[in-house]
Design a protein around this motif. Sequence first.
Motif, PDB file in Angstrom:
ATOM      1  N   HIS A  35      29.667  39.002  14.374  1.00  0.00           N
ATOM      2  CA  HIS A  35      30.668  40.048  14.099  1.00  0.00           C
ATOM      3  C   HIS A  35      30.886  40.974  15.296  1.00  0.00           C
ATOM      4  CE1 HIS A  35      30.562  38.657  10.023  1.00  0.00           C
ATOM      5  NE2 HIS A  35      29.253  38.818  10.000  1.00  0.00           N
ATOM      6  N   VAL A  36      30.754  40.405  16.481  1.00  0.00           N
ATOM      7  CA  VAL A  36      31.045  41.178  17.696  1.00  0.00           C
ATOM      8  C   VAL A  36      32.511  40.942  18.050  1.00  0.00           C
ATOM      9  CG1 VAL A  36      30.552  41.359  20.180  1.00  0.00           C
ATOM     10  CG2 VAL A  36      28.668  41.072  18.561  1.00  0.00           C
ATOM     11  N   PRO A  37      33.299  42.003  18.273  1.00  0.00           N
ATOM     12  CA  PRO A  37      34.705  41.818  18.647  1.00  0.00           C
ATOM     13  C   PRO A  37      34.848  40.997  19.931  1.00  0.00           C
ATOM     14  CG  PRO A  37      34.217  44.138  18.258  1.00  0.00           C
ATOM     15  CD  PRO A  37      32.909  43.416  18.222  1.00  0.00           C
ATOM     16  N   LEU A  38      35.827  40.079  19.915  1.00  0.00           N
ATOM     17  CA  LEU A  38      36.045  39.193  21.058  1.00  0.00           C
ATOM     18  C   LEU A  38      37.509  39.234  21.465  1.00  0.00           C
ATOM     19  CD1 LEU A  38      35.293  36.735  22.954  1.00  0.00           C
ATOM     20  CD2 LEU A  38      35.852  35.256  21.004  1.00  0.00           C
ATOM     21  N   LEU A  39      37.736  39.337  22.760  1.00  0.00           N
ATOM     22  CA  LEU A  39      39.096  39.256  23.314  1.00  0.00           C
ATOM     23  C   LEU A  39      39.116  38.144  24.355  1.00  0.00           C
ATOM     24  CD1 LEU A  39      41.936  40.794  23.606  1.00  0.00           C
ATOM     25  CD2 LEU A  39      40.940  41.754  25.688  1.00  0.00           C
ATOM     26  N   ALA A  40      40.196  37.369  24.382  1.00  0.00           N
ATOM     27  CA  ALA A  40      40.358  36.381  25.456  1.00  0.00           C
ATOM     28  C   ALA A  40      41.309  36.943  26.493  1.00  0.00           C
ATOM     29  CB  ALA A  40      40.891  35.066  24.899  1.00  0.00           C
TER      30      ALA A  40
END
Length: 254
Positions: A91-96
């Motif tokens: 549940h760690v926010p991820l951005l590409a």
Amino acid sequence: MHVLILGGTTEARRLAELLDGTPGLKLTSSLAGRVAGPRLPPGETRVGGFGGAEGLAAWLREHAVDAVVDATHPFAGSISFNAARAAAVTHVPLLALRRAEWVPIEGDRWHQVPSLKEAARSLPALGRRVFLTTGRMGLAAFADLDDLWFLVRSVDAPEPPHPPRTEVLLDRGPFTLEGERELLLRHHIDVVVTKNSGGSATAPKLTAAREFGLPVVVVRRPPVPEDVPVVPDPGQAARWVGEHLAQGFFRAID
Ligand code: NAP
């Protein structure tokens, strides 16, 4: 707040430079370790694989990571899927952070193919003297083309197998249009092969090929995980991190 940048690209380094020194932010950049002398970003750096999605998830937990930016190369397919899985379970926010694709414009003679193997298959019908810019990995796909001559440009020297008639040019971008024109002329190149990496650092070869009317074999990008938000440039990625930092700050004083 601890942010992990999965790197190995100019954009990843640029993002680290933008975020460096932000109060309350700890930054770790991660490199696969493929390049012998990588240009290191500011902040902490770790090198080497995590051990798949599970290994990455364990690393995120162990190092109390609050957000991840996947700024790896568009052709680094495995790590992007690992990041998506690891982010989902932790549940760690991820951005590409993924640069936009190159698109053909008028005058381009592109032959778009799905893989390096297909690129190799298309070459004998297109030319005899090839400028191969797909990196030092994956040259095995071209190893059987003993009638063709190759100029291979890569950051580190390629290891066999590679085509028997190969000249290696060790160099790393950014490249200039003037330099690319000169290179194509000097080596009598009649066909160029590239991945659709996107970005400006290596785009001048496409302009030079267009000017000379040369065919370019363009390998299409591999699939990327769906449902991961994407931004095309480091500035937007830095803003995303800033927003998460602000949210964390307000949660802390709530
Ligand atoms: P890949 O196929 O997606 O990755 C293979 C394995 O390498 C991953 O499963 C992971 O090992 C490890 N890895 C990849 N990127 C990593 C990172 N940033 N930090 C830690 N481990 C990483 O990727 P690739 O095509 O081999 O590319 C490797 C690196 O080179 C990437 O970081 C990419 O940004 C950079 N790069 C690639 C290309 C290209 O054309 N493919 C071009 C320029 C730069 P574990 O499963 O053990 O975690």
